[in-house]
Design an enzyme around this catalytic site. Structure first.
Site, PDB file in Angstrom:
ATOM      1  N   LYS A  96       5.891   2.147  12.763  1.00 26.83           N
ATOM      2  CA  LYS A  96       5.834   2.557  14.364  1.00 26.83           C
ATOM      3  C   LYS A  96       6.281   1.395  15.081  1.00 26.83           C
ATOM      4  O   LYS A  96       6.738   1.506  16.107  1.00 26.83           O
ATOM      5  CB  LYS A  96       4.587   3.083  14.619  1.00 26.83           C
ATOM      6  N   GLU A 105      -7.508  -5.457  10.047  1.00 26.64           N
ATOM      7  CA  GLU A 105      -6.683  -6.425   9.773  1.00 26.64           C
ATOM      8  C   GLU A 105      -7.490  -7.968  10.233  1.00 26.64           C
ATOM      9  O   GLU A 105      -8.414  -7.860  10.904  1.00 26.64           O
ATOM     10  CB  GLU A 105      -5.439  -6.724  10.565  1.00 26.64           C
ATOM     11  N   THR A 138       0.725  -1.192   0.057  1.00 24.48           N
ATOM     12  CA  THR A 138       0.013   0.019  -0.101  1.00 24.48           C
ATOM     13  C   THR A 138       0.985   1.345  -0.031  1.00 24.48           C
ATOM     14  O   THR A 138       0.750   2.099  -0.994  1.00 24.48           O
ATOM     15  CB  THR A 138      -1.061  -0.067   1.306  1.00 24.48           C
ATOM     16  N   VAL A 139       1.809   1.395   0.956  1.00 25.67           N
ATOM     17  CA  VAL A 139       2.577   2.685   1.052  1.00 25.67           C
ATOM     18  C   VAL A 139       3.360   2.692  -0.141  1.00 25.67           C
ATOM     19  O   VAL A 139       3.744   3.753  -0.579  1.00 25.67           O
ATOM     20  CB  VAL A 139       3.102   2.624   2.678  1.00 25.67           C
ATOM     21  N   VAL A 179       3.607   7.915  13.158  1.00 26.19           N
ATOM     22  CA  VAL A 179       2.566   8.331  13.882  1.00 26.19           C
ATOM     23  C   VAL A 179       1.620   9.104  13.143  1.00 26.19           C
ATOM     24  O   VAL A 179       1.603  10.108  12.588  1.00 26.19           O
ATOM     25  CB  VAL A 179       3.127   9.163  15.123  1.00 26.19           C
ATOM     26  N   LYS A 239       2.306   4.513  19.042  1.00 22.26           N
ATOM     27  CA  LYS A 239       2.410   5.487  18.632  1.00 22.26           C
ATOM     28  C   LYS A 239       2.516   6.639  19.979  1.00 22.26           C
ATOM     29  O   LYS A 239       3.379   7.565  19.680  1.00 22.26           O
ATOM     30  CB  LYS A 239       1.180   5.925  17.876  1.00 22.26           C
ATOM     31  N   GLU A 252       8.223  10.045  10.106  1.00 21.96           N
ATOM     32  CA  GLU A 252       6.975  10.947  10.376  1.00 21.96           C
ATOM     33  C   GLU A 252       5.632  10.044  10.127  1.00 21.96           C
ATOM     34  O   GLU A 252       4.541  10.269  10.774  1.00 21.96           O
ATOM     35  CB  GLU A 252       6.866  12.020   8.915  1.00 21.96           C
ATOM     36  N   ASP A 280      -1.174  -0.930  19.069  1.00 18.02           N
ATOM     37  CA  ASP A 280      -0.832   0.095  17.902  1.00 18.02           C
ATOM     38  C   ASP A 280      -0.782   1.482  18.527  1.00 18.02           C
ATOM     39  O   ASP A 280      -0.054   2.066  18.300  1.00 18.02           O
ATOM     40  CB  ASP A 280      -1.672  -0.252  16.764  1.00 18.02           C
ATOM     41  N   GLY A 290      -0.181   8.498  10.346  1.00 19.80           N
ATOM     42  CA  GLY A 290       0.009   8.545   8.985  1.00 19.80           C
ATOM     43  C   GLY A 290       0.193   9.885   8.177  1.00 19.80           C
ATOM     44  O   GLY A 290       1.346  10.674   8.346  1.00 19.80           O
TER      45      GLY A 290
HETATM   46  N1  LIG Z   1      -1.044   1.228   5.211  1.00 22.09           N
HETATM   47  C1  LIG Z   1      -1.062   2.269   5.760  1.00 22.09           C
HETATM   48  O1  LIG Z   1      -2.092   3.112   5.811  1.00 22.09           O
HETATM   49  C2  LIG Z   1      -0.030   2.424   6.737  1.00 22.09           C
HETATM   50  C3  LIG Z   1      -0.338   3.831   7.470  1.00 22.09           C
HETATM   51  C4  LIG Z   1       0.977   4.212   8.435  1.00 22.09           C
HETATM   52  C5  LIG Z   1       2.181   3.325   8.604  1.00 22.09           C
HETATM   53  N2  LIG Z   1       2.107   2.082   7.766  1.00 22.09           N
HETATM   54  C6  LIG Z   1       3.287   1.329   7.820  1.00 22.09           C
HETATM   55  O2  LIG Z   1       3.986   1.210   6.779  1.00 22.09           O
HETATM   56  C7  LIG Z   1       4.408  -0.141   6.429  1.00 22.09           C
HETATM   57  C8  LIG Z   1       3.902  -0.967   5.131  1.00 22.09           C
HETATM   58  O3  LIG Z   1       2.573  -1.066   5.272  1.00 22.09           O
HETATM   59  P1  LIG Z   1       1.567  -1.252   4.106  1.00 22.09           P
HETATM   60  O4  LIG Z   1       0.463  -0.969   4.368  1.00 22.09           O
HETATM   61  O5  LIG Z   1       2.105  -0.582   2.840  1.00 22.09           O
HETATM   62  O6  LIG Z   1       2.261  -2.968   3.987  1.00 22.09           O
HETATM   63  P2  LIG Z   1       1.677  -3.928   2.870  1.00 22.09           P
HETATM   64  O7  LIG Z   1       0.711  -3.426   2.149  1.00 22.09           O
HETATM   65  O8  LIG Z   1       1.452  -5.229   3.457  1.00 22.09           O
HETATM   66  O9  LIG Z   1       3.135  -4.038   2.005  1.00 22.09           O
HETATM   67  C9  LIG Z   1       4.324  -4.771   2.697  1.00 22.09           C
HETATM   68  C10 LIG Z   1       5.326  -4.846   1.370  1.00 22.09           C
HETATM   69  O10 LIG Z   1       6.362  -4.992   2.012  1.00 22.09           O
HETATM   70  C11 LIG Z   1       6.899  -6.312   1.281  1.00 22.09           C
HETATM   71  N3  LIG Z   1       7.563  -7.243   2.339  1.00 22.09           N
HETATM   72  C12 LIG Z   1       7.099  -7.454   3.680  1.00 22.09           C
HETATM   73  N4  LIG Z   1       7.744  -8.396   4.238  1.00 22.09           N
HETATM   74  C13 LIG Z   1       8.773  -8.627   3.302  1.00 22.09           C
HETATM   75  C14 LIG Z   1      10.002  -9.189   3.633  1.00 22.09           C
HETATM   76  N5  LIG Z   1      10.142 -10.246   4.684  1.00 22.09           N
HETATM   77  N6  LIG Z   1      11.061  -9.445   2.759  1.00 22.09           N
HETATM   78  C15 LIG Z   1      10.737  -8.587   1.569  1.00 22.09           C
HETATM   79  N7  LIG Z   1       9.518  -7.791   1.309  1.00 22.09           N
HETATM   80  C16 LIG Z   1       8.896  -7.782   2.440  1.00 22.09           C
HETATM   81  C17 LIG Z   1       5.919  -7.164   0.594  1.00 22.09           C
HETATM   82  O11 LIG Z   1       6.216  -7.579  -0.452  1.00 22.09           O
HETATM   83  P3  LIG Z   1       4.718  -8.482  -1.294  1.00 22.09           P
HETATM   84  O12 LIG Z   1       4.369  -7.309  -2.030  1.00 22.09           O
HETATM   85  O13 LIG Z   1       5.727  -9.323  -2.232  1.00 22.09           O
HETATM   86  O14 LIG Z   1       3.879  -9.265  -0.281  1.00 22.09           O
HETATM   87  C18 LIG Z   1       4.848  -5.489   0.346  1.00 22.09           C
HETATM   88  O15 LIG Z   1       5.233  -5.259  -1.106  1.00 22.09           O
HETATM   89  C19 LIG Z   1       4.190  -0.869   7.935  1.00 22.09           C
HETATM   90  O16 LIG Z   1       5.292  -0.779   8.779  1.00 22.09           O
HETATM   91  C20 LIG Z   1       2.901  -0.091   8.678  1.00 22.09           C
HETATM   92  O17 LIG Z   1       2.794  -0.196   9.758  1.00 22.09           O
HETATM   93  C21 LIG Z   1       1.008   1.620   6.822  1.00 22.09           C
END
Ligand SMILES: NC(=O)c1ccc[n+]([C@@H]2O[C@H](COP(=O)([O-])OP(=O)(O)OC[C@H]3O[C@@H](n4cnc5c(N)ncnc54)[C@H](OP(=O)(O)O)[C@@H]3O)[C@@H](O)[C@H]2O)c1
Length: 431
Positions: A106, A191, A14-15, A133, A206, A130, A202, A135
């Site tokens: 976080k 989730e 996503t990010v 906490v 933060k 940044e 969570d 987003g």
């Molecule tokens: N989503 C939000 O709105 C949001 C907001 C604030 C903070 N965050 C933080 O941002 C981070 C990412 O969130 P997200 O929602 O973008 O997660 P996500 O959609 O689950 O994406 C995770 C990405 O990381 C890759 N990945 C995960 N574990 C891996 C590993 N061991 N080795 C190699 N690649 C790996 C995955 O690969 P594949 O694509 O191959 O599966 C995927 O591309 C997290 O720390 C989350 O807490 C997210």
């Protein structure tokens, strides 16, 4: 001076995909602000066969993190993959190889921030976080820069979008917790394993980060008292409304001469309090400073583009300091030793809902127990319960110490008229 800053991206979910989108869509503006190009050379994913919407000609996908941490061309590692132990190993190696770090993680910052900051300082590397906490809300920079001249006394945050969405639905639509959680999971707001959100972990992570920054003390997760929202019933939400309150999962961090207390718990807020109007998946952080008074920061706490905005803003900060030759100078160690408030010094109002045996003198007996600890009541409402011989009481105390409240609460057990204490919540914002 380099014309191009090269980035290794850890994660393309996503990010990560939002980061690529913003770097592409805002390319000219970023070039204007930094004076150079920012390009992503390599992206780490776990599954190389997954179909991706990415230009493979200029950016290489890999499942070997060393392709990023050991690539001498890469200046900055942007970590948006999540996880703790394995991610820590990768970032340690990246920092030891002189790479600057931007992370949205976080969980990692709350648990291993001190180590990562020490390593990055030692290696003259920047480490910005940044997005970790709230987003898209620039709360970390606001505390570190915008409010740096002030003394922060209190921070109250709605910092978990999932729980805020659930509580908003319960309040507005009268749907019970389990049904809303199921719906939130189906819509992708919660989730599959919602534990970290609904049990408050969570939000606690933060609030740990905000407390370190706001009070300049080295707090960790264990210093935060945490209670989640599983126990909240529709009855509590409805009675809270009757008493003039909304129910929110609030992280409260407060500092006075007796120390700092950091709590995450379901909290009743007066309906006119600014945090009461923060609904759905939105986040907000209310900050009270000695000089500035009340401020509030509001916005999307998660999501692809809001979160990626915070990540790319950090990346721009890294690039600017690289070009100015000031890398690694942004981090300031916590200034004061940790000072955690004792329970006797933690003062709050409390809401209680209980079922009692309907007998003469029952209310007097109950208030007498609280009076022994100097606790009096601000509001009491009672109504007939479903069973003939029972009544339901909703009570809000005046300010009371956590210690005295616990003692009085324990003494309630000796009363034969008490059938059950159904809920106890903190009350904020009305004193
Ligand atoms: N989503 C939000 O709105 C949001 C907001 C604030 C903070 N965050 C933080 O941002 C981070 C990412 O969130 P997200 O929602 O973008 O997660 P996500 O959609 O689950 O994406 C995770 C990405 O990381 C890759 N990945 C995960 N574990 C891996 C590993 N061991 N080795 C190699 N690649 C790996 C995955 O690969 P594949 O694509 O191959 O599966 C995927 O591309 C997290 O720390 C989350 O807490 C997210």
């Amino acid at each position: 001076m380099k014309d191009t800053i090269t980035v290794g991206l850890l994660g393309l979910g996503t990010v990560g995909s939002g980061v690529i989108e913003i770097l592409e869509d805002h390319k000219e503006s970023i070039q204007h602000k930094t004076g150079c190009d920012v390009t992503i050379k390599t992206v780490l994913v776990s599954n190389l066969t997954k179909p991706r919407d990415i230009d493979n000609t200029s950016t290489k996908l890999t499942d070997r993190y060393e392709d990023i941490t050991q690539d001498p061309d890469i200046d900055v590692v942007v970590e948006v993959m999540g996880g703790i132990d394995h991610t820590l190993t990768i970032l340690r190696e990246a920092i030891e190889n002189g790479k600057h770090i931007v992370t949205a993680n976080k969980d990692l910052v709350a648990q291993h921030g001190a180590e990562l900051f020490e390593a990055s300082s030692r290696n003259q590397c920047d480490l910005f976080y940044e997005a970790s906490v709230a987003g898209g809300i620039p709360i970390i920079r606001s505390i570190l820069d915008g409010l740096s001249s002030d003394k922060i006394r209190k921070m109250m945050g709605i910092v978990n979008g999932t729980t805020n969405y659930i509580l908003t639905k319960m309040t507005k639509e009268g749907v019970d917790f389990d049904s809303v959680l199921k719906e939130a999971q189906e819509l992708g707001f919660a989730e599959a394993d919602p534990t970290a959100d609904v049990d408050g972990l969570d939000a606690a992570r933060k609030m740990t980060i905000l407390s370190i920054l706001g009070f300049s003390m080295p707090f960790n997760l264990e210093d935060v008292e945490v209670k989640g929202i599983r126990g909240i019933s529709l009855a509590d939400i409805q009675y809270a409304r009757q008493l003039g309150y909304s129910v929110k999962l609030i992280g409260v961090a407060e500092h006075d001469e007796t120390g700092v207390a950091v709590n995450v718990e379901p909290t009743l807020l007066p309906v006119e309090h600014p945090l009461s109007s923060v609904n759905d998946e939105y986040n907000a952080v209310y900050v009270y400073g000695d000089a500035v008074g009340e401020t509030m920061f509001y916005g999307p706490g998660a999501g692809k583009l809001p979160t990626a905005t915070a990540v790319v803003s950090d990346l721009i900060a890294v690039v600017k300091s690289l070009r100015l030759g000031t890398s690694g100078s942004a981090y300031v160690q916590p200034q004061f030793p940790k000072q955690v408030k004792e329970k006797k010094d933690q003062l709050t109002k409390k809401y209680m809902r209980l079922h009692v045996h309907d007998q003469p003198g029952m209310l007097m007996e109950l208030t007498k127990i609280f009076a022994e600890y100097g606790i009096s009541f601000d509001q009491i409402i009672q109504r007939e319960a479903d069973k003939d011989d029972e009544r339901e009481l909703m009570m809000v105390t005046h300010q009371v110490s956590e210690e005295d409240f616990k003692r009085a609460y324990n003494d309630l057990e000796s009363l034969s008229s008490i059938r059950s204490v159904d809920s106890v919540f903190r009350v904020e914002g009305s004193n």
